[in-house]
Each structure stands twice: as structure tokens, then as C-alpha cells.
Write a protein that holds these residues in place. Sequence first.
Motif, short mmCIF file in Angstrom:
data_model
loop_
_atom_site.label_atom_id
_atom_site.label_comp_id
_atom_site.label_asym_id
_atom_site.label_seq_id
_atom_site.Cartn_x
_atom_site.Cartn_y
_atom_site.Cartn_z
N VAL A 161 7.54 -17.53 -6.95
CA VAL A 161 8.06 -17.63 -5.59
C VAL A 161 7.59 -16.45 -4.76
N TYR A 162 7.61 -15.26 -5.37
CA TYR A 162 7.27 -14.03 -4.63
C TYR A 162 5.80 -14.00 -4.19
N LEU A 163 4.89 -14.32 -5.10
CA LEU A 163 3.46 -14.21 -4.78
C LEU A 163 3.04 -15.12 -3.62
N PRO A 164 3.51 -16.38 -3.56
CA PRO A 164 3.15 -17.19 -2.38
C PRO A 164 3.68 -16.61 -1.08
N ILE A 165 4.90 -16.04 -1.11
CA ILE A 165 5.45 -15.42 0.10
C ILE A 165 4.58 -14.25 0.53
N LEU A 166 4.23 -13.40 -0.44
CA LEU A 166 3.39 -12.24 -0.13
C LEU A 166 2.02 -12.68 0.39
N PHE A 333 1.44 -6.25 -13.42
CA PHE A 333 1.83 -6.98 -12.22
C PHE A 333 1.96 -6.06 -11.01
N SER A 334 2.36 -4.82 -11.24
CA SER A 334 2.40 -3.87 -10.13
C SER A 334 1.01 -3.67 -9.54
N ILE A 335 0.01 -3.61 -10.41
CA ILE A 335 -1.36 -3.44 -9.94
C ILE A 335 -1.87 -4.72 -9.26
N VAL A 336 -1.50 -5.88 -9.80
CA VAL A 336 -1.90 -7.15 -9.19
C VAL A 336 -1.37 -7.23 -7.76
N ILE A 337 -0.09 -6.91 -7.58
CA ILE A 337 0.54 -6.98 -6.25
C ILE A 337 -0.11 -5.97 -5.30
N ALA A 338 -0.30 -4.74 -5.78
CA ALA A 338 -0.92 -3.73 -4.92
C ALA A 338 -2.35 -4.12 -4.56
N GLY A 339 -3.07 -4.74 -5.50
CA GLY A 339 -4.43 -5.18 -5.22
C GLY A 339 -4.49 -6.23 -4.12
N LEU A 340 -3.47 -7.09 -4.06
CA LEU A 340 -3.42 -8.10 -3.01
C LEU A 340 -3.18 -7.48 -1.64
N ALA A 341 -2.35 -6.43 -1.61
CA ALA A 341 -1.87 -5.90 -0.32
C ALA A 341 -2.62 -4.68 0.16
N VAL A 342 -3.59 -4.19 -0.61
CA VAL A 342 -4.25 -2.94 -0.23
C VAL A 342 -5.01 -3.07 1.09
N GLY A 343 -5.40 -4.28 1.47
CA GLY A 343 -6.09 -4.47 2.74
C GLY A 343 -5.20 -4.25 3.94
N VAL A 344 -3.88 -4.48 3.77
CA VAL A 344 -2.93 -4.29 4.86
C VAL A 344 -2.56 -2.81 5.02
N GLU A 345 -2.36 -2.13 3.88
CA GLU A 345 -2.01 -0.71 3.90
C GLU A 345 -2.84 0.01 2.84
N PRO A 346 -3.94 0.68 3.25
CA PRO A 346 -4.84 1.31 2.28
C PRO A 346 -4.16 2.34 1.37
N ARG A 347 -3.10 2.99 1.88
CA ARG A 347 -2.42 4.01 1.07
C ARG A 347 -1.60 3.41 -0.06
N LEU A 348 -1.40 2.10 -0.01
CA LEU A 348 -0.62 1.44 -1.06
C LEU A 348 -1.35 1.49 -2.40
N GLY A 349 -2.69 1.39 -2.37
CA GLY A 349 -3.47 1.44 -3.60
C GLY A 349 -3.31 2.75 -4.35
N PRO A 350 -3.57 3.90 -3.70
CA PRO A 350 -3.37 5.18 -4.39
C PRO A 350 -1.93 5.40 -4.87
N LEU A 351 -0.96 4.99 -4.04
CA LEU A 351 0.44 5.16 -4.44
C LEU A 351 0.75 4.32 -5.67
N ALA A 352 0.31 3.06 -5.67
CA ALA A 352 0.56 2.19 -6.82
C ALA A 352 -0.14 2.70 -8.07
N THR A 353 -1.36 3.22 -7.92
CA THR A 353 -2.09 3.77 -9.07
C THR A 353 -1.33 4.92 -9.69
N ALA A 354 -0.91 5.87 -8.85
CA ALA A 354 -0.16 7.03 -9.37
C ALA A 354 1.17 6.58 -9.98
#
Length: 406
Positions: A161-166, A333-354
Motif C-alpha cells: 500500500v505504501y509504495l504505490p502512494i509514494l 527496504f530503507s534503501i529502496v524507499i530512499a532510492g525512489l525519492a532521492v530525485g525529490v530531495e537529494p539530501r535524502l540519499g546521504p541521510l538514508a545511507t548514513a
Amino acid sequence: MTMLLIELGAVILALGILGRIAGRVGFSPIPLYLLAGLAFGHGGLLPLDASEEFVATGAEIGVILLLLLLGLEYTAADLVSTLKTQYLSGVVDFVLNALPGAAVALMLGWGPVAAVALAGVTWISSSGVIAKVVGDLGRLGNRETPVILGILVLEDLSMAVYLPILTALLAGVGLAGGSITLLISLGTVSIVLFVALRYGRVISRAVSSDNPEMLLLVVLGLTLLVAGIAAKLQVSAAVGAFLVGIALSGEVAHGARNLLSPLRDLFAAVFFVFFGLSTDPADIPPVLGVALALAVFTALTKVLTGWYAARRAGIKAAGRWRAGGTLVARGEFSIVIAGLAVGVEPRLGPLATAYVLILVILGPIAARYTEPVAKKLSGLRKTAPPAIPAGGPAEERLDDPANTGS
């Protein structure tokens, strides 16, 4: 082509060596794969150019195979049973672990879409890491283990349910379009569960084959086809793969798991490397403090989640703490979600990685030591002498002549 082969060969060989090192020390290889991606990505030591497009495609396949194999672990009956018995624990899990991520994103001024994405990053525990930890610690037969698995099942099902919404939010779909996407997703999940319960054996017989090659081709082809159609409908390719896994059961599911597990491991490793490749190491230090604070806070909220769920199941205190500590790890799954959204907020990728690097290391430690630490702290509270207020009754008793004997 020559450089492509050289780079791919070097990357896959390096992944094999890193996986071997992780296996020797009894740790998840995910942080090593992420670090390898950081080392060879943009801003790293030796950027990869020739194989970048191939690795990106491999990363997409890695996500699809991760979700397919996850779906193959469950039957529709398991999912329905878990929903009926543990839905309240799932709600507590969402509130305690998703809301902190959303709150941090909003406080950083990243906007509502990034808030939804970071909520998912902090919400979902790592099924792969946790399954390995439970096996390594010899807790498969413990009373709290079904509770842990129940939480993981609910989280995995929530992804449908979450992934289609995102995905709809990231595509900029409005309220009406987002509502339609959500209805399509809920309807698809409901139909698949119904069909799997009623006709799962028929579907499995249709897919089944005594020839491993034919079984591999049919299952993999069907999964990629459904994932592509799902992506076209903005329901998420990963969810489509997950639903294919749920629809298959019995010997077919067992055979498909055995055949596809090596492929899943290869492409999942490529996915983690790709995420690291797309993250500039120089972007991590500015968000490291936030990632550390968020990791510590959501580690504690996961412990509370497990404790609450185990308490509802009537498990004693020691098992409650073990359940909570085991759920701390975040990962794929945290990385999968961050990978989808990194185009909207570039800082999300580094934060999710750390964030994932911290919790994928802290997770096994928390699983092992949460219960002993809680027991020790509880013992200290029980044995601590009562406080003696100045001038209070305790002083009067000490001065009482009746208390002056031996």
C-alpha cells in the motif's frame, strides 16, 4: 565493451570478497556494499563510467527480486492470519517508527513528499538482516520469534500500500489521481490475496515444472512482466513482484526460492552498490549528526514496538526485550524507499545511507544485548537501597534505642 566487462568483473569480484569477509565475521554485507558504492561512485576514489547504465538496470532487477523472494516466503493464509491477530501491533509500529522520520524531514524543510519517504525509511525493519540474526543467535524456536516475524509480515504487506502512494506522490499526481492509485493498489492486493487463498494451488500447478530451467524462466518472466505492468499503472514494480510471490505456494514456491536466491543475492548486491554509486561521500558529513540522532531514537522506538507486541502475546519480560532488540536493524527496504525519492530531495540519499549504515551495524548488537542490559538495569533497581530523606522517619528509626543493638 572491453571496459564494461573489466568494470563489471571487478565490481562482482569485489562484492564476492566483501560478502566473504562479512560472512567470516558473522555480519550483514549490506554496509560493505554501500561503502563500496561510495568508494567507486561520483566523488569517490575511482568512479565507474562504462558500467553505470548496466548497474542501474541491475539495481532495478535487484529490487524486483528482493520483493519476489519476500512474497515467496509467505502464503496468503499466513498474511490474513497475521492481519487478524497482530494488526494493533502493526499500528503501534507505524506510529512509533514512521512518524519520527516524517517529523525530521518536515523540521529540515524538505517538504511533505520527502516526509512520506523518510517515514518509510525509519519505519521498515530489515527482514534479511533480522532473519540472519535470529538464526545466528539460535532463537528460531523462541516464543517471541513468531511475534517478530508477525511484525515483519505486517511491514512487508504494508509496502503493497505504501509504495504505490509514494510512487504517486513522486510522480506529482494530484489528490484525485493519488486516490485512484491507492484504490487500484488496495483492490489489487485484495484480489491477489483472494485468488491466492481460493486458487493458489491451481496457479502453482500451472506454473510448476519438473525442469528447473523451465520453472526459472516462467517465474522470472512472469515476475518481470507483472512488475512492468504494475509500474505502468503507477502501483510500483516492487509491489507487483511481491504479489507474484504471494500467489505462488507449495513446491513451486520452494523450488523458485532455491533457483532465484542466487540471482536475488547478486542483483541485490548490485542494487546496494548502485545506491552507493549515486551518493557523493562529501554529502554524508553534513547529515551525519541528524542520521545518528534519528538512528538512536528509532532504535529505541523499535525496542518499544517489539516489547509491546510481545507483551500482547503474553510473553514474559525477557522475551519482550529480545523481541524489541531484534527489530532494530534497518536495511534493504530503507534503501529502496530512499532510492525512489532521492530525485525529490537529494539530501535524502546521504541521510538514508548514513542511517542504514548505523542501524545495520547496531541491529545485531541490539538483538544480542538488549535483554541482558534490561535485566541488569532491572536488577540494579531492585537491589538499590531506599532513599533516606533528611529528618524523616528513617532517621528517627536509626536513632531509636530499640535499633542500637547488634
